[in-house]
Write a protein that holds these residues in place. Structure first.
Motif: not given
Length: 337
Positions: A70-77, A205-214, A219-226
């Motif tokens: 789910i976390a990976l799908s948001l920025p790619m979507g 604006l769209g590119e920065r928003f997607i980059f920041g969200l990514t 970071l959230a994924l690294l915390l989850v897997i860690g």
């Protein structure tokens, strides 16, 4: 006396010593092939062990992969939706077209020649010639003044060349417009720079928003897997201490957890790919129905194969890095007591 002297061992010889000779083949260390086979066998055993441990907890492993997916799908979507919106608009370059209005006396041959000359410029992506008859027909259709325009004695519209720039940049577009305005036969060169600036701001604006969200989701994924790998380490603490007590290296201890993180990444990448494909397909029904009401055949495109494999590779790398960070942090605490 002579026989006795000859029967005694010589000073250079040691009683009971093995006869001297060339070194035997068995005395050499293991060869490269044996070492490589042992290395492959160690990695295979670690991979199989990680698969078995994940299979013993199917529900927990599935939900961990699902959270990562789910976390990976948001920025790619969001990126795929932005690409579809860009395709719906035609292209961002077309939104910044330069309109060249030619003199009224410019004919078909001269207009085609000028269009070919402009299309060959480096800063131009495309040039389209619209003669006076076509311009009048399109204006009648778009403006709804068809009957009123038919009453005019002559066609009041000049021939037009629509120039699509190769790059959206205010300075370059202004320089290109000035250069095109100086061409022979061009009466006026028009460019809506305000719209170009608004368009560029929206894109950034769209590119920065997607980059920041990514970044946040990475970071959230690294915390989850860690955190997940840390729990596996705690469950195997006694086993790891015994392995290190008998001489197991840090690399040997770390290897199964790295494979486990990579396997979590594989599962999350595949689930994310499926979620995106199903989500775009589900959303496409409403989009095609809405586009049909406006007389358009627009439809959302699915997940490109290249983007899907990039997503899968990124998920594997994130799982591997998260596992490596978790093991590196706790490896010093796993010394035998």
């Amino acid at each position: 006396m002579s026989a006795t002297r000859n029967s005694q061992p010589q000073p250079a010889e040691r009683v009971g010593a093995a006869p001297k000779g060339p070194p035997q083949k068995g005395d050499e260390g293991p060869g490269f092939q044996q070492l490589f086979h042992a290395w492959l066998e160690s990695h295979r055993a670690s991979l199989v062990d990680s698969l078995r441990r994940l299979a013993r907890q199917p529900i927990g492993s599935f939900f961990t992969c699902l959270v990562m997916a789910i976390a990976l799908s948001l920025p790619m979507g969001l990126s795929l939706l932005l690409n579809n919106v860009e395709r719906l608009a035609g292209s961002w370059q077309r939104a910044a077209q330069i309109s060249l209005y030619l003199h009224m006396e410019t004919g078909e041959t001269e207009g085609q020649r000028l269009r070919d000359e402009i299309a060959g410029m480096l800063d131009v992506a495309e040039a389209e010639w619209i003669n006076r008859e076509r311009a009048l027909a399109e204006f009648q259709q778009d403006s709804g003044l068809g009957q009123a325009l038919k009453e005019l004695p002559d066609n009041p519209l000049p021939g037009v060349i629509l120039v699509t720039p190769a790059e959206i940049d205010r300075a370059k577009l202004e320089a290109l417009r000035t250069r095109l305005a100086e061409l022979p036969g061009v009466q006026q060169a028009q460019l809506d720079l305000v719209w170009v600036e608004r368009l560029g701001a929206i894109l950034k604006l769209g590119e920065r928003f997607i980059f920041g969200l990514t970044l946040l989701l990475v970071l959230a994924l690294l915390l989850v897997i860690g955190n997940t790998i840390r729990l596996h380490i705690e469950n195997r603490r006694n086993e790891i201490e015994v392995i290190k007590l008998v001489g197991g290296t840090d690399g040997y201890v770390r290897r199964p957890f790295l494979y486990m993180g990579a396997l979590y990444g594989v599962g999350a990448g595949l689930l994310s790919w499926l979620v995106l494909a199903y989500g775009l397909h589900w959303l496409n029904d409403a989009v095609t129905r809405l586009a049909g009401l406006y007389g358009s055949d627009f439809a959302l495109t699915g997940v490109p194969v290249g983007d899907g494999f990039s997503l899968l590779l990124g998920a594997v790398l994130l799982g591997y890095i998260g596992a490596w960070l978790a093991v590196a942090r706790h490896l010093s605490e796993l010394a035998p007591r």
